[in-house]
Design a protein around this motif. Sequence first.
Motif, short mmCIF file in Angstrom:
data_model
loop_
_atom_site.label_atom_id
_atom_site.label_comp_id
_atom_site.label_asym_id
_atom_site.label_seq_id
_atom_site.Cartn_x
_atom_site.Cartn_y
_atom_site.Cartn_z
N GLU A 24 30.05 61.46 26.40
CA GLU A 24 30.67 62.45 27.27
C GLU A 24 31.81 63.15 26.55
O GLU A 24 32.60 62.51 25.86
CB GLU A 24 31.20 61.80 28.55
CG GLU A 24 30.11 61.31 29.46
CD GLU A 24 30.63 60.73 30.76
OE1 GLU A 24 31.84 60.87 31.04
OE2 GLU A 24 29.82 60.15 31.49
N VAL A 25 31.87 64.48 26.72
CA VAL A 25 32.94 65.30 26.15
C VAL A 25 33.42 66.26 27.23
O VAL A 25 32.66 66.61 28.14
CB VAL A 25 32.46 66.08 24.91
CG1 VAL A 25 32.08 65.13 23.79
CG2 VAL A 25 31.31 66.99 25.22
N PRO A 26 34.67 66.72 27.16
CA PRO A 26 35.13 67.73 28.11
C PRO A 26 34.28 69.00 27.97
O PRO A 26 33.96 69.42 26.86
CB PRO A 26 36.58 67.98 27.71
CG PRO A 26 36.98 66.76 26.97
CD PRO A 26 35.74 66.24 26.30
N ALA A 27 33.91 69.61 29.08
CA ALA A 27 32.98 70.74 29.07
C ALA A 27 33.69 72.07 28.81
O ALA A 27 34.85 72.25 29.20
CB ALA A 27 32.23 70.81 30.39
N SER A 28 32.98 72.97 28.15
CA SER A 28 33.39 74.36 27.98
C SER A 28 32.13 75.18 27.72
O SER A 28 31.05 74.62 27.49
CB SER A 28 34.40 74.52 26.84
OG SER A 28 33.76 74.37 25.59
N LYS A 29 32.25 76.49 27.72
CA LYS A 29 31.08 77.35 27.51
C LYS A 29 30.50 77.17 26.11
O LYS A 29 29.28 77.10 25.94
CB LYS A 29 31.44 78.81 27.72
CG LYS A 29 31.56 79.22 29.15
CD LYS A 29 31.78 80.72 29.25
CE LYS A 29 31.92 81.15 30.68
NZ LYS A 29 32.13 82.61 30.79
N VAL A 30 31.36 77.10 25.10
CA VAL A 30 30.88 76.95 23.73
C VAL A 30 30.21 75.60 23.54
O VAL A 30 29.15 75.50 22.90
CB VAL A 30 32.04 77.13 22.73
CG1 VAL A 30 31.58 76.85 21.31
CG2 VAL A 30 32.60 78.54 22.82
N LYS A 31 30.77 74.55 24.13
CA LYS A 31 30.17 73.22 24.01
C LYS A 31 28.83 73.16 24.72
O LYS A 31 27.90 72.51 24.25
CB LYS A 31 31.12 72.16 24.56
CG LYS A 31 32.36 71.98 23.71
CD LYS A 31 33.25 70.95 24.34
CE LYS A 31 34.59 70.87 23.64
NZ LYS A 31 35.49 69.92 24.30
N ARG A 32 28.71 73.86 25.86
CA ARG A 32 27.40 73.94 26.53
C ARG A 32 26.40 74.66 25.65
O ARG A 32 25.23 74.27 25.58
CB ARG A 32 27.53 74.65 27.87
CG ARG A 32 28.02 73.73 28.97
CD ARG A 32 28.03 74.44 30.27
NE ARG A 32 29.29 75.20 30.28
CZ ARG A 32 29.84 75.75 31.33
NH1 ARG A 32 29.25 75.67 32.48
NH2 ARG A 32 30.98 76.38 31.25
N GLY A 33 26.84 75.70 24.97
CA GLY A 33 25.96 76.41 24.04
C GLY A 33 25.53 75.52 22.89
O GLY A 33 24.35 75.51 22.50
N LEU A 34 26.47 74.75 22.33
CA LEU A 34 26.13 73.79 21.27
C LEU A 34 25.12 72.77 21.76
O LEU A 34 24.14 72.46 21.07
CB LEU A 34 27.39 73.05 20.82
CG LEU A 34 28.26 73.71 19.75
CD1 LEU A 34 29.60 73.03 19.68
CD2 LEU A 34 27.56 73.67 18.43
N ALA A 35 25.33 72.25 22.96
CA ALA A 35 24.42 71.25 23.52
C ALA A 35 23.03 71.84 23.73
O ALA A 35 22.02 71.18 23.47
CB ALA A 35 24.96 70.71 24.84
N GLU A 36 22.97 73.08 24.18
CA GLU A 36 21.66 73.73 24.40
C GLU A 36 20.92 73.93 23.08
O GLU A 36 19.71 73.72 23.00
CB GLU A 36 21.85 75.06 25.12
CG GLU A 36 20.57 75.73 25.54
CD GLU A 36 19.69 74.86 26.44
OE1 GLU A 36 18.46 74.91 26.25
OE2 GLU A 36 20.22 74.15 27.31
N VAL A 37 21.64 74.30 22.02
CA VAL A 37 21.00 74.45 20.71
C VAL A 37 20.51 73.10 20.20
O VAL A 37 19.39 72.99 19.68
CB VAL A 37 21.97 75.10 19.69
CG1 VAL A 37 21.42 75.04 18.28
CG2 VAL A 37 22.25 76.54 20.07
N LEU A 38 21.32 72.05 20.36
CA LEU A 38 20.90 70.71 19.94
C LEU A 38 19.64 70.27 20.69
O LEU A 38 18.76 69.64 20.12
CB LEU A 38 22.02 69.70 20.16
CG LEU A 38 23.24 69.83 19.25
CD1 LEU A 38 24.32 68.86 19.68
CD2 LEU A 38 22.87 69.62 17.80
#
Length: 130
Positions: A24-38
């Motif tokens: 678990e990591v604190p959420a943000s738009k860029v982190k959601r984008g990174l997660a979607e690419v992964l």
Amino acid sequence: MTDPIADMLTRIRNAVRVERPSVEVPASKVKRGLAEVLKREGYIWDWEIIDVRPCPQLRLHLKYGPNGERVIRHIRRVSKPGRRVYAGADSLRPVLNGLGISILSTSHGVVSDREARQQRVGGEVLCELW
């Protein structure tokens, strides 16, 4: 925290080392984008937003091979707050001859290097992994 993306990558790296099923990591738009690419590139199973206080958390479900081998072997931050690294579509080279990926933040959102070359866009190189 001066570099939340580096913090996310470090949490993933540490969780993979001890073979945790999720992190678990604190959420943000860029982190959601990174997660979607992964997820699109097959490095994680899935991700979800968990609404907790004081800030929402992003839970990444990590992926391992059939015998427990690591899918993410190496993850490295490229562009840092002290030294931003930008690349155009023509200057993007495959990581490990195509075995790994670079993740970029572009005007079309957060994309992998393959998608950036296909869409002919460049941007800030956030990280590399294989």
